[in-house]
Write a protein that holds these residues in place. Structure first.
Motif, short mmCIF file in Angstrom:
data_model
loop_
_atom_site.label_atom_id
_atom_site.label_comp_id
_atom_site.label_asym_id
_atom_site.label_seq_id
_atom_site.Cartn_x
_atom_site.Cartn_y
_atom_site.Cartn_z
N VAL A 165 0.71 -1.23 0.07
CA VAL A 165 -0.10 0.00 -0.07
C VAL A 165 0.83 1.17 -0.09
O VAL A 165 1.89 1.32 0.84
CB VAL A 165 -0.94 -0.06 1.31
CG1 VAL A 165 -1.75 1.13 1.28
CG2 VAL A 165 -1.85 -1.27 0.94
N TYR A 166 0.69 2.07 -1.13
CA TYR A 166 1.23 3.50 -1.01
C TYR A 166 0.19 4.67 -1.16
O TYR A 166 -0.83 4.46 -1.35
CB TYR A 166 2.25 3.48 -2.12
CG TYR A 166 1.49 3.55 -3.57
CD1 TYR A 166 1.30 4.86 -3.99
CD2 TYR A 166 0.94 2.72 -4.23
CE1 TYR A 166 0.68 5.00 -5.22
CE2 TYR A 166 0.21 2.74 -5.30
CZ TYR A 166 -0.14 3.89 -5.81
OH TYR A 166 -0.56 4.24 -7.16
N GLY A 167 0.81 5.79 -0.53
CA GLY A 167 0.10 7.12 -0.74
C GLY A 167 0.59 8.02 0.21
O GLY A 167 1.61 7.90 0.99
N HIS A 243 7.70 9.81 -12.88
CA HIS A 243 6.44 10.71 -12.87
C HIS A 243 6.86 12.23 -12.42
O HIS A 243 6.29 13.16 -12.66
CB HIS A 243 5.47 10.27 -11.97
CG HIS A 243 4.33 11.05 -12.11
ND1 HIS A 243 3.21 10.64 -12.82
CD2 HIS A 243 3.64 11.69 -11.27
CE1 HIS A 243 2.03 11.42 -12.67
NE2 HIS A 243 2.53 12.07 -11.40
N PHE A 244 7.71 12.19 -11.30
CA PHE A 244 7.95 13.55 -10.86
C PHE A 244 9.11 14.33 -11.19
O PHE A 244 9.76 15.26 -10.45
CB PHE A 244 7.87 13.27 -9.03
CG PHE A 244 6.51 12.70 -8.66
CD1 PHE A 244 5.65 14.01 -8.43
CD2 PHE A 244 6.36 11.67 -8.46
CE1 PHE A 244 4.28 13.39 -7.95
CE2 PHE A 244 5.07 11.05 -7.81
CZ PHE A 244 4.25 12.08 -7.69
N LEU A 287 -0.88 3.40 -11.69
CA LEU A 287 0.35 3.73 -10.90
C LEU A 287 0.26 5.39 -11.27
O LEU A 287 0.16 6.41 -10.13
CB LEU A 287 1.45 3.40 -11.10
CG LEU A 287 2.62 3.40 -9.98
CD1 LEU A 287 1.91 2.60 -8.63
CD2 LEU A 287 3.90 2.66 -10.22
N ASP A 288 0.13 5.80 -12.43
CA ASP A 288 0.23 7.24 -12.92
C ASP A 288 -0.99 7.87 -12.24
O ASP A 288 -0.96 9.20 -11.88
CB ASP A 288 0.63 7.37 -14.29
CG ASP A 288 1.89 7.00 -14.58
OD1 ASP A 288 2.69 7.52 -14.05
OD2 ASP A 288 2.20 6.26 -15.47
N MET A 294 -2.68 12.27 -5.90
CA MET A 294 -1.91 12.73 -4.66
C MET A 294 -1.68 14.03 -4.91
O MET A 294 -1.59 15.14 -4.19
CB MET A 294 -0.97 11.92 -4.20
CG MET A 294 -1.42 10.59 -3.69
SD MET A 294 0.05 9.75 -2.85
CE MET A 294 0.58 9.06 -4.46
N TYR A 295 -1.04 14.23 -6.32
CA TYR A 295 -0.76 15.58 -6.61
C TYR A 295 -1.13 15.96 -7.91
O TYR A 295 -0.35 16.02 -9.17
CB TYR A 295 0.88 15.51 -6.87
CG TYR A 295 1.78 15.13 -5.55
CD1 TYR A 295 2.17 16.19 -4.65
CD2 TYR A 295 1.86 13.87 -5.20
CE1 TYR A 295 2.79 16.06 -3.28
CE2 TYR A 295 2.64 13.71 -3.82
CZ TYR A 295 3.00 14.67 -3.10
OH TYR A 295 3.64 14.19 -1.83
#
Length: 299
Positions: A165-167, A243-244, A287-288, A294-295
């Motif tokens: 789990v991510y976030g 991505h970032f 994922l993207d 989130m952003y």
């Protein structure tokens, strides 16, 4: 409807409480320590500092609030800590679950237990709900024991297994693979990430949505809730960097043999989520899309 959530200060707990409140439910949040939820509708929210090992306190909270649904997300989740302190791990993950379940049985109509991909040995990967469990570390063993306890329930129950789990935490600075990778690369810190393990990363907001679907539909049984994209933690880190627009040269590809860890990790887990998609309408982001959620401005 009133829903009690244990582990409410954790990453999943934060997102789940927010979603349930937005959906109009009354939420009883429990966790260890002070409340980390800035709630704008206090009439539908209450927080208790509750240790699930303190059975009399669990009983008092349950008797006072009498929730119709209990989501049990509290656990000792650090694999190495569980391996080094098995007595504590068993107490929290097994006895704690028993305390919550026994009290829920006297009051509630639905019990939802949050489990893990680490109940599997990782020799094959892409598991369905009916595959045989065979944990390779003590953390997974305690979670499997708690699943077995849940299956003895005298009230309707659901077991939710999830994976990596991510976030971005809504409150506080609780770390996960996403925040560790992003923060490290932003600060120019080199990191070493394993490429010989395989997972299906799960965006925390999707996991919370899946649990909310189980509540809405009064679903029972075992469900695998994760993303659909399979990758290694190294692959995940590279996707964060791309991505970032962060420096991928800071990410060193290593294997599990490069680390000395008390708890063995299953090499290949990951989930087939067709049951959750067809029965619940579960539709996780890729994922993207998770990163953009989130952003939204790319941050």
């Amino acid at each position: 409807m009133k829903i009690l959530v244990t582990g409410a200060n954790g990453l999943l707990g934060q997102y789940l409480v927010k979603q349930l409140l937005l959906a109009g439910y009354t939420v009883v949040a429990t966790g260890k320590g002070e409340n980390r939820h800035p709630v704008v509708t206090p009439h539908s929210f209450v927080y208790y500092d509750m240790d699930i090992l303190d059975e009399p306190t669990v009983n008092l909270v349950m008797e006072k609030e009498r929730p119709e649904v209990v989501v049990h997300a509290a656990a000792m989740t650090q694999v190495d800590d569980c391996e080094k302190d098995p007595e504590r791990a068993e107490a929290v993950n097994v006895k704690g679950t028993a305390h919550v379940l026994v009290n829920a049985e006297a009051i509630s109509a639905h019990f939802i237990y949050v489990s893990t991909d680490f109940v599997f040995d990782g020799e094959r990967g892409m598991y369905v709900e009916t595959d045989e469990c065979n944990p390779v570390n003590f953390y997974g063993f305690t979670k499997l024991q708690a699943e077995a306890i849940t299956e003895t329930s005298t009230i309707p129950f659901a077991i939710v297994r999830t994976c990596l789990v991510y976030g971005q935490p809504l409150h506080g600075k609780r770390s996960n693979i996403f925040t560790w990778v992003k923060n490290s690369l932003e600060s120019g810190q080199p990191i070493r990430v394993v490429d010989d393990q395989w997972r299906t990363p799960t965006y925390v907001e999707d996991l919370a949505t899946g649990i909310a679907l189980i509540i809405q539909q009064k679903a029972t049984g075992t469900y695998h809730l994760s993303g659909e994209e399979g990758m290694s933690p190294y692959g995940f880190a590279c996707r964060v960097a791309a991505h970032f627009s962060l420096n991928p040269a800071l990410i060193e590809r290593v294997t599990a043999d490069n680390f000395t860890q008390p708890g063995r990790r299953p090499p290949k887990t990951g989930f087939v989520i067709q049951k959750a998609k067809s029965e619940l309408g579960f539709a996780p982001r890729d994922l993207d899309q998770g990163f953009r959620s989130m952003y939204p401005a790319g941050g």
